[in-house]
Design a protein around this motif. Structure first.
Motif, PDB file in Angstrom:
ATOM      1  N   ASP A  71       0.820  -1.218   0.000  1.00 39.93           N
ATOM      2  CA  ASP A  71       0.000   0.000   0.000  1.00 39.93           C
ATOM      3  C   ASP A  71       0.852   1.267   0.000  1.00 39.93           C
ATOM      4  O   ASP A  71       0.519   2.249  -0.660  1.00 39.93           O
ATOM      5  N   GLN A  72       1.952   1.265   0.739  1.00 37.90           N
ATOM      6  CA  GLN A  72       2.828   2.439   0.784  1.00 37.90           C
ATOM      7  C   GLN A  72       3.487   2.688  -0.569  1.00 37.90           C
ATOM      8  O   GLN A  72       3.576   3.837  -1.023  1.00 37.90           O
ATOM      9  N   VAL A  73       3.947   1.639  -1.218  1.00 36.84           N
ATOM     10  CA  VAL A  73       4.596   1.791  -2.522  1.00 36.84           C
ATOM     11  C   VAL A  73       3.568   2.194  -3.575  1.00 36.84           C
ATOM     12  O   VAL A  73       3.818   3.088  -4.396  1.00 36.84           O
ATOM     13  N   LYS A  74       2.406   1.580  -3.558  1.00 38.83           N
ATOM     14  CA  LYS A  74       1.334   1.940  -4.487  1.00 38.83           C
ATOM     15  C   LYS A  74       0.986   3.421  -4.324  1.00 38.83           C
ATOM     16  O   LYS A  74       0.863   4.152  -5.313  1.00 38.83           O
ATOM     17  N   ASN A  75       0.836   3.880  -3.087  1.00 39.85           N
ATOM     18  CA  ASN A  75       0.544   5.287  -2.827  1.00 39.85           C
ATOM     19  C   ASN A  75       1.664   6.189  -3.346  1.00 39.85           C
ATOM     20  O   ASN A  75       1.399   7.258  -3.903  1.00 39.85           O
ATOM     21  N   ALA A  76       2.907   5.757  -3.191  1.00 41.81           N
ATOM     22  CA  ALA A  76       4.037   6.559  -3.667  1.00 41.81           C
ATOM     23  C   ALA A  76       4.017   6.695  -5.191  1.00 41.81           C
ATOM     24  O   ALA A  76       4.366   7.743  -5.730  1.00 41.81           O
ATOM     25  N   VAL A  77       3.605   5.639  -5.878  1.00 42.27           N
ATOM     26  CA  VAL A  77       3.498   5.702  -7.341  1.00 42.27           C
ATOM     27  C   VAL A  77       2.343   6.615  -7.743  1.00 42.27           C
ATOM     28  O   VAL A  77       2.478   7.471  -8.620  1.00 42.27           O
ATOM     29  N   LEU A  78       1.202   6.446  -7.094  1.00 44.15           N
ATOM     30  CA  LEU A  78      -0.003   7.195  -7.480  1.00 44.15           C
ATOM     31  C   LEU A  78       0.009   8.660  -7.037  1.00 44.15           C
ATOM     32  O   LEU A  78      -0.497   9.518  -7.757  1.00 44.15           O
ATOM     33  N   ASN A  79       0.569   8.942  -5.871  1.00 49.03           N
ATOM     34  CA  ASN A  79       0.403  10.269  -5.270  1.00 49.03           C
ATOM     35  C   ASN A  79       1.679  11.020  -4.918  1.00 49.03           C
ATOM     36  O   ASN A  79       1.614  12.195  -4.565  1.00 49.03           O
ATOM     37  N   ARG A  80       2.831  10.357  -4.973  1.00 48.80           N
ATOM     38  CA  ARG A  80       4.054  11.012  -4.516  1.00 48.80           C
ATOM     39  C   ARG A  80       5.132  11.099  -5.590  1.00 48.80           C
ATOM     40  O   ARG A  80       6.256  11.464  -5.305  1.00 48.80           O
ATOM     41  N   GLY A  81       4.794  10.737  -6.818  1.00 44.93           N
ATOM     42  CA  GLY A  81       5.734  10.898  -7.919  1.00 44.93           C
ATOM     43  C   GLY A  81       6.924   9.961  -7.904  1.00 44.93           C
ATOM     44  O   GLY A  81       7.993  10.307  -8.400  1.00 44.93           O
ATOM     45  N   LEU A  82       6.759   8.760  -7.368  1.00 46.87           N
ATOM     46  CA  LEU A  82       7.875   7.826  -7.283  1.00 46.87           C
ATOM     47  C   LEU A  82       8.528   7.596  -8.643  1.00 46.87           C
ATOM     48  O   LEU A  82       9.749   7.684  -8.767  1.00 46.87           O
ATOM     49  N   LEU A  83       7.733   7.321  -9.667  1.00 46.50           N
ATOM     50  CA  LEU A  83       8.314   7.075 -10.995  1.00 46.50           C
ATOM     51  C   LEU A  83       9.070   8.290 -11.520  1.00 46.50           C
ATOM     52  O   LEU A  83      10.136   8.152 -12.120  1.00 46.50           O
ATOM     53  N   THR A  84       8.539   9.466 -11.294  1.00 43.87           N
ATOM     54  CA  THR A  84       9.225  10.686 -11.732  1.00 43.87           C
ATOM     55  C   THR A  84      10.551  10.836 -11.003  1.00 43.87           C
ATOM     56  O   THR A  84      11.578  11.120 -11.619  1.00 43.87           O
ATOM     57  N   ARG A  85      10.535  10.622  -9.686  1.00 39.44           N
ATOM     58  CA  ARG A  85      11.744  10.812  -8.880  1.00 39.44           C
ATOM     59  C   ARG A  85      12.854   9.840  -9.252  1.00 39.44           C
ATOM     60  O   ARG A  85      14.021  10.205  -9.265  1.00 39.44           O
ATOM     61  N   ILE A  86      12.499   8.586  -9.567  1.00 47.56           N
ATOM     62  CA  ILE A  86      13.547   7.625  -9.918  1.00 47.56           C
ATOM     63  C   ILE A  86      13.979   7.754 -11.376  1.00 47.56           C
ATOM     64  O   ILE A  86      14.996   7.186 -11.764  1.00 47.56           O
ATOM     65  N   SER A  87      13.222   8.518 -12.168  1.00 49.87           N
ATOM     66  CA  SER A  87      13.534   8.671 -13.587  1.00 49.87           C
ATOM     67  C   SER A  87      14.344   9.923 -13.904  1.00 49.87           C
ATOM     68  O   SER A  87      14.738  10.126 -15.060  1.00 49.87           O
ATOM     69  N   LEU A  88      14.606  10.750 -12.919  1.00 47.14           N
ATOM     70  CA  LEU A  88      15.381  11.968 -13.149  1.00 47.14           C
ATOM     71  C   LEU A  88      16.814  11.613 -13.522  1.00 47.14           C
ATOM     72  O   LEU A  88      17.282  10.506 -13.260  1.00 47.14           O
ATOM     73  N   GLU A  89      17.500  12.557 -14.125  1.00 48.71           N
ATOM     74  CA  GLU A  89      18.884  12.328 -14.542  1.00 48.71           C
ATOM     75  C   GLU A  89      19.848  12.430 -13.364  1.00 48.71           C
ATOM     76  O   GLU A  89      19.593  13.146 -12.397  1.00 48.71           O
ATOM     77  N   ASN A  90      20.970  11.727 -13.455  1.00 44.72           N
ATOM     78  CA  ASN A  90      22.024  11.856 -12.446  1.00 44.72           C
ATOM     79  C   ASN A  90      22.380  13.327 -12.279  1.00 44.72           C
ATOM     80  O   ASN A  90      22.438  14.063 -13.256  1.00 44.72           O
ATOM     81  N   GLY A  91      22.594  13.734 -11.054  1.00 42.33           N
ATOM     82  CA  GLY A  91      22.945  15.118 -10.773  1.00 42.33           C
ATOM     83  C   GLY A  91      21.757  15.955 -10.349  1.00 42.33           C
ATOM     84  O   GLY A  91      21.929  17.004  -9.740  1.00 42.33           O
ATOM     85  N   ASN A  92      20.533  15.522 -10.647  1.00 42.90           N
ATOM     86  CA  ASN A  92      19.344  16.249 -10.220  1.00 42.90           C
ATOM     87  C   ASN A  92      19.171  16.018  -8.720  1.00 42.90           C
ATOM     88  O   ASN A  92      19.177  14.876  -8.257  1.00 42.90           O
ATOM     89  N   SER A  93      19.011  17.090  -7.960  1.00 40.38           N
ATOM     90  CA  SER A  93      18.946  16.977  -6.501  1.00 40.38           C
ATOM     91  C   SER A  93      17.703  16.232  -6.012  1.00 40.38           C
ATOM     92  O   SER A  93      17.649  15.808  -4.866  1.00 40.38           O
ATOM     93  N   SER A  94      16.707  16.039  -6.865  1.00 37.59           N
ATOM     94  CA  SER A  94      15.492  15.326  -6.474  1.00 37.59           C
ATOM     95  C   SER A  94      15.521  13.843  -6.859  1.00 37.59           C
ATOM     96  O   SER A  94      14.594  13.098  -6.562  1.00 37.59           O
ATOM     97  N   LEU A  95      16.593  13.401  -7.518  1.00 36.21           N
ATOM     98  CA  LEU A  95      16.720  12.005  -7.942  1.00 36.21           C
ATOM     99  C   LEU A  95      16.705  11.072  -6.740  1.00 36.21           C
ATOM    100  O   LEU A  95      17.349  11.335  -5.729  1.00 36.21           O
TER     101      LEU A  95
END
Length: 122
Positions: A71-95
């Motif tokens: 449930d926590q991981v599902k919520n992170a994907v749906l509501n917390r931008g998990l996929l966006t955060r792990i898809s950022l480029e190296n060097g991005n402070s939000s990666l």
């Protein structure tokens, strides 16, 4: 540079380094997934090997939430931008994982496939 600034910098650097996991044994080839991607079969091991070091039951190193249950991981994907955060480029402070390196694209693709397949648990 004063001692306080040096200590703060070293403390920050240790947090950044402690949240990264570049263990090649955690790499997953998405071509090996047959059928629908599920949390238990495909995603849990990625989260456990790369995220739980900070996103534990009691989050550490400034992590805002736990990622130990489906449930926590599902919520992170749906509501917390998990996929966006792990898809950022190296060097991005939000990666994520914090401080990088970026997860391999095939690993990110597993989580994206899981979302596309409906975020199934089993």
């Amino acid at each position: 540079m004063n001692l306080k600034t040096l200590f703060a910098g070293l403390s920050f650097a240790s947090v950044i380094v402690s949240c990264a996991n570049d263990d090649p044994s955690t790499l997953i080839d998405t071509t090996l997934i047959t059928g629908l991607a599920t949390y238990n079969q495909n995603v849990k091991s990625i989260i456990d090997n790369n995220c739980v070091v900070c996103h534990a039951t009691v989050p550490k190193n400034g992590a805002p939430m736990s990622l130990v249950t489906y449930d926590q991981v599902k919520n992170a994907v749906l509501n917390r931008g998990l996929l966006t955060r792990i898809s950022l480029e190296n060097g991005n402070s939000s990666l994520m994982p914090q401080g990088g390196p970026r997860l391999p694209q095939t690993t990110i693709d597993v989580i994206a496939m899981w979302q596309q397949d409906g975020l199934l648990e089993k």
